[in-house]
Scaffold this active site. Structure first.
Site, mmCIF file in Angstrom:
data_model
loop_
_atom_site.group_PDB
_atom_site.id
_atom_site.type_symbol
_atom_site.label_atom_id
_atom_site.label_comp_id
_atom_site.label_asym_id
_atom_site.label_seq_id
_atom_site.Cartn_x
_atom_site.Cartn_y
_atom_site.Cartn_z
ATOM 1 N N ASP A 136 1.452 -0.862 0.054
ATOM 2 C CA ASP A 136 -0.242 -0.337 -0.083
ATOM 3 C C ASP A 136 1.140 1.274 -0.129
ATOM 4 O OD1 ASP A 136 -2.070 1.505 0.181
ATOM 5 O OD2 ASP A 136 -2.134 1.669 2.246
ATOM 6 N N GLU A 138 -0.594 -1.105 -5.042
ATOM 7 C CA GLU A 138 -2.747 -0.511 -4.797
ATOM 8 C C GLU A 138 -1.821 0.643 -6.786
ATOM 9 O OE1 GLU A 138 -4.939 1.164 -1.430
ATOM 10 O OE2 GLU A 138 -5.021 2.771 -2.590
ATOM 11 N N ASP A 191 -2.848 0.529 7.103
ATOM 12 C CA ASP A 191 -1.934 0.761 5.734
ATOM 13 C C ASP A 191 -1.482 -0.904 5.820
ATOM 14 O OD1 ASP A 191 -1.332 3.854 5.298
ATOM 15 O OD2 ASP A 191 -0.971 2.718 7.656
#
Lengths: 197, 197
Positions: B9, B70, B143
């Site tokens: 992330d 991501e 996260d």
């Protein structure tokens, strides 16, 4: 005493790389210029790897005192902006890994520095880059000329605190190399001994 | 035969890194999870260098079969989006330099994969990540949980062509590691021998 500046116009398809030596008289000389990148039908990871290898080799070959890269804005409404940001991240980290101070300059700052107008078009920037570097024609493609313009802009500005990515966030001279410090001192001395205004 | 997936992330302040082993039965096990990054008063080049060193060490330690990151969108109207894109560029290039296939997944895909709803909130994603990985509580901070969710999503999807950054742009299995190919073959075999529908 020249400051060797690498200018980078980031991009996945054409990432312009230039090396310019800038003397404290503002005389600027093109040392080398190239474009790295891959066609848009290559996968993203291969494209970013090509940028990574290209900038690593360029920095190891030319060992600059500073690196200037174009500042990318998120509100730029272009489909390529994320790839450009990804490429710029790789370039900045490559410089940081070598202890090379990094500066960010906006396109408007670069146009204003080399042409006198922040609204100059690509052709005008190219013409002035050629004139400043004493070349018969602008470096091709435009990404190469833009990279050279970034290097000139940074060399002429020296270590302007507001534009530094390196050092403390507030700027200052802590991120300067010995060559940059010597150059900044020489410039200060030149100002002091120059004609009174 | 488990597929080892690193989920990332990306972010400058908190970049979540997770390692999840996914078996072809869909059983997923958390191997390791961490967060790297620097405070926002650090200079941009130092921040990106910290991400670079963090992902390099993580990949060398865990030697994953695949990396899932991501997908960042330029229309995301957040002040941090450019830093996030720069960090993701560094992560993707680090994987590519090691021959690790890279996949991009959108937040909606990840939410849908782990919770069944593309509109799930952070808390729901965290709860499902904990349940899937048989943990007493979700990895902290969010996260880290998001990185684990990305790894699970990719492990469950296998090498879905549309989500691959590696290989040819059209996808295909050319970017797969031997372990991934074996896993894809095992999954195909399981489908063939499974109950008729």
């Amino acid at each position: 005493m020249a400051l060797r500046v690498v200018g980078v116009d980031p991009g996945l398809t054409r990432c312009g790389l230039a090396v310019v030596d800038v003397e404290n008289t503002r005389r600027a000389t093109l040392v080398d210029v190239t474009v790295v990148g891959t066609s848009s039908d290559t996968s993203l990871d291969e494209r970013l790897l090509a940028i990574s290898r290209g900038i690593d080799a360029w920095l190891d070959q030319h060992r600059p005192d500073a690196l200037a890269v174009e500042r990318v804005f998120s509100h730029t409404n272009v489909s390529t902006v994320m790839g450009t940001a990804q490429a710029s991240g790789i370039v900045i980290a490559a410089a940081a890994a070598r202890g090379i101070p990094v500066a960010l300059h906006t396109p408007t700052e670069v146009k204003a520095a080399v042409t006198g107008s922040g609204r100059a078009d690509k052709a005008a920037v190219g013409r002035m880059v050629a004139k400043i570097l004493r070349l018969e024609a602008p470096p091709k493609p435009a990404d190469a000329a833009d990279a050279a313009a970034l290097a000139i802009t940074h060399g002429w500005r020296g270590a302007a605190p507001g534009s530094q990515a390196s050092g403390t966030k507030a700027g200052g001279s802590s991120g300067l190399t010995p060559a940059q410090r010597a150059w900044a001192q020489a410039e200060t001395a030149a100002r002091k001994t120059g004609p009174r205004r």
